[in-house]
Structure formats: C-alpha cells, structure tokens
Design a protein around this motif. Structure first.
Motif, PDB file in Angstrom:
ATOM      1  N   GLU A  88       0.863  -1.180   0.000  1.00 53.78           N
ATOM      2  CA  GLU A  88       0.000   0.000   0.000  1.00 53.78           C
ATOM      3  C   GLU A  88       0.896   1.225   0.000  1.00 53.78           C
ATOM      4  O   GLU A  88       1.854   1.300   0.780  1.00 53.78           O
ATOM      5  N   ILE A  89       0.591   2.161  -0.879  1.00 51.49           N
ATOM      6  CA  ILE A  89       1.354   3.408  -0.946  1.00 51.49           C
ATOM      7  C   ILE A  89       0.423   4.544  -0.566  1.00 51.49           C
ATOM      8  O   ILE A  89      -0.578   4.787  -1.229  1.00 51.49           O
ATOM      9  N   GLU A  90       0.757   5.225   0.503  1.00 53.03           N
ATOM     10  CA  GLU A  90      -0.018   6.380   0.947  1.00 53.03           C
ATOM     11  C   GLU A  90       0.710   7.637   0.475  1.00 53.03           C
ATOM     12  O   GLU A  90       1.832   7.906   0.902  1.00 53.03           O
ATOM     13  N   TRP A  91       0.075   8.395  -0.409  1.00 53.72           N
ATOM     14  CA  TRP A  91       0.643   9.634  -0.934  1.00 53.72           C
ATOM     15  C   TRP A  91       0.059  10.806  -0.139  1.00 53.72           C
ATOM     16  O   TRP A  91      -1.156  10.986  -0.129  1.00 53.72           O
ATOM     17  N   ILE A  92       0.916  11.578   0.511  1.00 49.59           N
ATOM     18  CA  ILE A  92       0.456  12.715   1.295  1.00 49.59           C
ATOM     19  C   ILE A  92       1.054  13.991   0.710  1.00 49.59           C
ATOM     20  O   ILE A  92       2.271  14.175   0.713  1.00 49.59           O
ATOM     21  N   GLU A  93       0.166  14.846   0.186  1.00 53.15           N
ATOM     22  CA  GLU A  93       0.619  16.102  -0.408  1.00 53.15           C
ATOM     23  C   GLU A  93       1.021  17.073   0.690  1.00 53.15           C
ATOM     24  O   GLU A  93       0.320  17.252   1.675  1.00 53.15           O
ATOM     25  N   SER A  94       2.151  17.707   0.495  1.00 55.58           N
ATOM     26  CA  SER A  94       2.678  18.657   1.471  1.00 55.58           C
ATOM     27  C   SER A  94       2.410  20.085   1.019  1.00 55.58           C
ATOM     28  O   SER A  94       2.262  20.356  -0.168  1.00 55.58           O
ATOM     29  N   GLU A  95       2.366  20.993   1.978  1.00 59.37           N
ATOM     30  CA  GLU A  95       2.092  22.400   1.678  1.00 59.37           C
ATOM     31  C   GLU A  95       3.276  23.110   1.040  1.00 59.37           C
ATOM     32  O   GLU A  95       3.096  24.106   0.342  1.00 59.37           O
ATOM     33  N   SER A  96       4.483  22.614   1.304  1.00 58.64           N
ATOM     34  CA  SER A  96       5.672  23.296   0.799  1.00 58.64           C
ATOM     35  C   SER A  96       6.841  22.326   0.740  1.00 58.64           C
ATOM     36  O   SER A  96       6.799  21.239   1.332  1.00 58.64           O
ATOM     37  N   PHE A  97       7.896  22.754   0.053  1.00 57.21           N
ATOM     38  CA  PHE A  97       9.114  21.962   0.016  1.00 57.21           C
ATOM     39  C   PHE A  97       9.655  21.776   1.433  1.00 57.21           C
ATOM     40  O   PHE A  97      10.048  20.687   1.823  1.00 57.21           O
ATOM     41  N   ARG A  98       9.688  22.860   2.203  1.00 58.90           N
ATOM     42  CA  ARG A  98      10.213  22.797   3.577  1.00 58.90           C
ATOM     43  C   ARG A  98       9.494  21.745   4.413  1.00 58.90           C
ATOM     44  O   ARG A  98      10.120  20.989   5.143  1.00 58.90           O
ATOM     45  N   LYS A  99       8.173  21.720   4.319  1.00 56.50           N
ATOM     46  CA  LYS A  99       7.402  20.754   5.103  1.00 56.50           C
ATOM     47  C   LYS A  99       7.656  19.331   4.618  1.00 56.50           C
ATOM     48  O   LYS A  99       7.757  18.412   5.427  1.00 56.50           O
TER      49      LYS A  99
END
Length: 140
Positions: A88-99
């Motif tokens: 299972e691959i959980e893809w979590i979008e981040s708000e920024s490169f830093r995060k």
C-alpha cells in the motif's frame, strides 16, 4: 532510513524499500521489518510529496502522475508479481518543500519517503538518505 526517490529505475527504488522497514497495513506508523513483510505478504509505505512537474503532480482529473509515482507503482507491481506482497502506498501532499523535507528528516519513521525535485546538497545528504539521482540537477 529516510529516502528521497531519485532513482534510475523502479528496481533501484525497490531495493531502497527492501533495505528499509515498511509499515504494516492497518497499523498506524508502526514500522516492521522486511522479513515481517515477506511473512505477512503486506506492507505500507508513506510518500510525502510536493508538486514538481514532471516528477510528481496531479493531472486534469486530479490523478497523481509523474516519474516518481510511476517508479513507486512499478515497484508495487513488481512486489506483487515476483514476491506475492501487497504494497500500500499512501501519498500525502505537502504544503511546501520545507514541510516535505521536514517530514522526512525529523520524523525518523521507517518506510517514509519524500518525492519532488530535490537537489542533493551536502547539508541535506547528512539529514536523509538519498537514492541515486536519475537526472542531473537542473536548479539555477
């Protein structure tokens, strides 16, 4: 082990997954060993990502596409076909490169990856484990 996906092929990415611990499906953030994944036939990885075309982005239908999702999906198919392991691959979008980088470098959770157009710098290289680059750094 933390890894940013920058590999030449899904097999390279796969070897990195095998070398690190995976997370069990259904267990929140509890890493297990590769041997346990082989025994149970199930594993989970988490990929934090920040949009960076052509590496990872959403198309007009909101589907996640790009070089890096293709590498991970190819490895998922490889594990199913040749190792009988459901990944299972959980893809979590981040708000920024830093995060995105912070999630990978400070959380220290096995089976966690970062995906985007990350340059490998000496400072970052001390904080995370990078896979081999699959293209030259194009930042100016």
């Amino acid at each position: 082990m933390k890894v940013f996906v920058r590999s030449a092929s899904f097999l390279s990415a796969g070897l990195l997954v095998i070398c690190c611990c995976l997370q069990t499906v259904g267990q929140s953030r509890k890493p297990i060993s590769w041997n346990e994944v082989k025994q149970t036939g199930k594993g989970k990885i988490t990929v934090y990502w920040r949009e960076s075309k052509p590496f990872v982005f959403r198309n007009e239908n909101n589907k996640l596409i790009g070089i890096e999702p293709e590498i991970f999906e190819g490895f998922k198919v490889y594990l199913k076909n040749y190792r009988n392991i459901d990944l299972e691959i959980e893809w979590i979008e981040s708000e920024s490169f830093r995060k995105t980088f912070s999630y990978i470098s400070t959380d220290k959770i096995a089976g966690t990856f970062g995906a985007s157009a990350f340059s490998i710098t000496p400072e970052r290289d001390k904080m995370v484990d990078f896979s081999p680059p699959y293209m030259a750094d194009i930042c100016v």
